[in-house]
Design a protein around this motif. Sequence first.
Motif, mmCIF file in Angstrom:
data_model
loop_
_atom_site.group_PDB
_atom_site.id
_atom_site.type_symbol
_atom_site.label_atom_id
_atom_site.label_comp_id
_atom_site.label_asym_id
_atom_site.label_seq_id
_atom_site.Cartn_x
_atom_site.Cartn_y
_atom_site.Cartn_z
ATOM 1 N N ASP A 141 68.494 81.343 90.977
ATOM 2 C CA ASP A 141 68.932 82.611 90.393
ATOM 3 C C ASP A 141 69.098 82.533 88.871
ATOM 4 N N SER A 142 69.352 81.341 88.351
ATOM 5 C CA SER A 142 69.572 81.202 86.910
ATOM 6 C C SER A 142 68.325 81.571 86.115
ATOM 7 N N GLY A 143 67.151 81.336 86.701
ATOM 8 C CA GLY A 143 65.910 81.624 86.004
ATOM 9 C C GLY A 143 65.572 80.639 84.908
ATOM 10 N N ASP A 144 66.362 79.575 84.780
ATOM 11 C CA ASP A 144 66.158 78.606 83.708
ATOM 12 C C ASP A 144 65.248 77.448 84.113
ATOM 13 N N LEU A 145 64.938 77.336 85.419
ATOM 14 C CA LEU A 145 64.091 76.252 85.897
ATOM 15 C C LEU A 145 62.821 76.819 86.517
ATOM 16 N N CYS A 146 61.723 76.104 86.328
ATOM 17 C CA CYS A 146 60.468 76.476 86.973
ATOM 18 C C CYS A 146 60.464 75.948 88.405
ATOM 19 N N PRO A 147 59.687 76.551 89.314
ATOM 20 C CA PRO A 147 59.667 76.100 90.718
ATOM 21 C C PRO A 147 59.395 74.614 90.878
ATOM 22 N N GLY A 148 58.565 74.017 90.029
ATOM 23 C CA GLY A 148 58.254 72.601 90.154
ATOM 24 C C GLY A 148 59.295 71.672 89.565
ATOM 25 N N ASP A 149 60.324 72.246 88.930
ATOM 26 C CA ASP A 149 61.361 71.418 88.309
ATOM 27 C C ASP A 149 62.342 70.845 89.310
ATOM 28 N N PHE A 150 62.534 71.523 90.448
ATOM 29 C CA PHE A 150 63.556 71.090 91.398
ATOM 30 C C PHE A 150 63.031 71.175 92.819
ATOM 31 N N GLN A 199 55.484 62.277 100.287
ATOM 32 C CA GLN A 199 55.609 60.881 99.916
ATOM 33 C C GLN A 199 56.105 60.750 98.486
ATOM 34 N N MET A 200 56.337 59.508 98.079
ATOM 35 C CA MET A 200 56.954 59.222 96.799
ATOM 36 C C MET A 200 56.166 59.805 95.624
ATOM 37 N N LYS A 201 54.843 59.780 95.700
ATOM 38 C CA LYS A 201 54.020 60.250 94.587
ATOM 39 C C LYS A 201 54.257 61.732 94.294
ATOM 40 N N TYR A 202 54.694 62.482 95.302
ATOM 41 C CA TYR A 202 55.018 63.893 95.080
ATOM 42 C C TYR A 202 56.471 64.082 94.702
ATOM 43 N N LEU A 203 57.380 63.416 95.400
ATOM 44 C CA LEU A 203 58.810 63.610 95.168
ATOM 45 C C LEU A 203 59.240 63.133 93.787
ATOM 46 N N GLY A 204 58.539 62.166 93.221
ATOM 47 C CA GLY A 204 58.936 61.623 91.929
ATOM 48 C C GLY A 204 58.657 62.530 90.755
ATOM 49 N N ARG A 205 58.001 63.655 90.991
ATOM 50 C CA ARG A 205 57.639 64.550 89.891
ATOM 51 C C ARG A 205 58.783 65.457 89.450
ATOM 52 N N HIS A 206 59.759 65.665 90.303
ATOM 53 C CA HIS A 206 60.755 66.703 90.062
ATOM 54 C C HIS A 206 61.890 66.227 89.160
ATOM 55 N N ARG A 207 62.369 67.138 88.337
ATOM 56 C CA ARG A 207 63.505 66.825 87.456
ATOM 57 C C ARG A 207 64.813 66.782 88.232
#
Length: 312
Positions: A141-150, A199-207
């Motif tokens: 709801d904050s709108g401060d993060l992009c979908p791929g950030d979290f 897997q790890m290669k995908y999960l490691g991308r997020h802030r």
Amino acid sequence: MIVNVRILREGDYLALTIENLSERRPSLVLGDVQKYNGRLPFGILFSRFGFANNIAPSSELSDIWAKSFFPSNIQLRSKPQLDVQLNKDYDIVFKNTKFQWQTITLVETILQLVKHLPNSRLLVGTPSNSSADLITTRLLDSGDLCPGDFIRLVSQNQIEKELIPEHLLPYCATIDISADGTSNDDMIITESGLKLKCQMKYLGRHRVTISTCSTLGNFLQMDFAKGHFTHALIDESGQCTEPEIMITITQVSRYRGQVILAGDPNQLQAVVTNRYAAENGYDLSFLERILARSPYLRTSLDIRSHVVLILA
């Protein structure tokens, strides 16, 4: 708890067959010790208490365990990590720019860390799925993060029982603990946007990674690079058992990591149903334990009912 089970000998090992379990549930790892005295019948209890307490002291943080988790004094940094100020109207001011407050303390902390520390990787642990869902919703709801950030990590049980709020499905995922390159199965994306077997290669991308503390324990089996996560933030930490918190904070970078505990030690406490665990003090949260020690004693600091502790 499994009762009246039969263990059969298979070569040098004893084998136990358990019917009707989801894949890798329970997932046994180093530290899940089982003892058998040869008598039948008997029961088996799978617990993460032993796992958490075995992994924590022997982790990358072992040599700074006492100083970091149970400090005896406060050492102020010569330069703050973020030079954040409050103006006369109690607005947040950073680099001459005023920022809007969020209604949840931890959500505000997450947003400020992501915005002003570009290399930060945050683990956000909670005692319950409802708490994790609320934080994810507020970040959305904050709108401060992009979908791929979290990302919001969920369990297979939540999916099967349809417990995930519909608006959060595109931001949720399940974990495949297999090491990269050892599994032929790729990530599956459902029509709702829910991601399965990540897997790890995908999960490691997020802030920012949000889940219950116990689910975040899956990362310990995935062999993430040391120092990948820079911050561990625990919501409602007064309701988390101490082993739950340790599962999360032992994954933080040894050299640049920080731990933030947010919660109210005067409200709901950690729920421990195991009598042995309660008798040995596991019903006392890490937040309560550390507030009873210097320098966090009320005689040392003016700590109000809702507290945020930062352990550097």
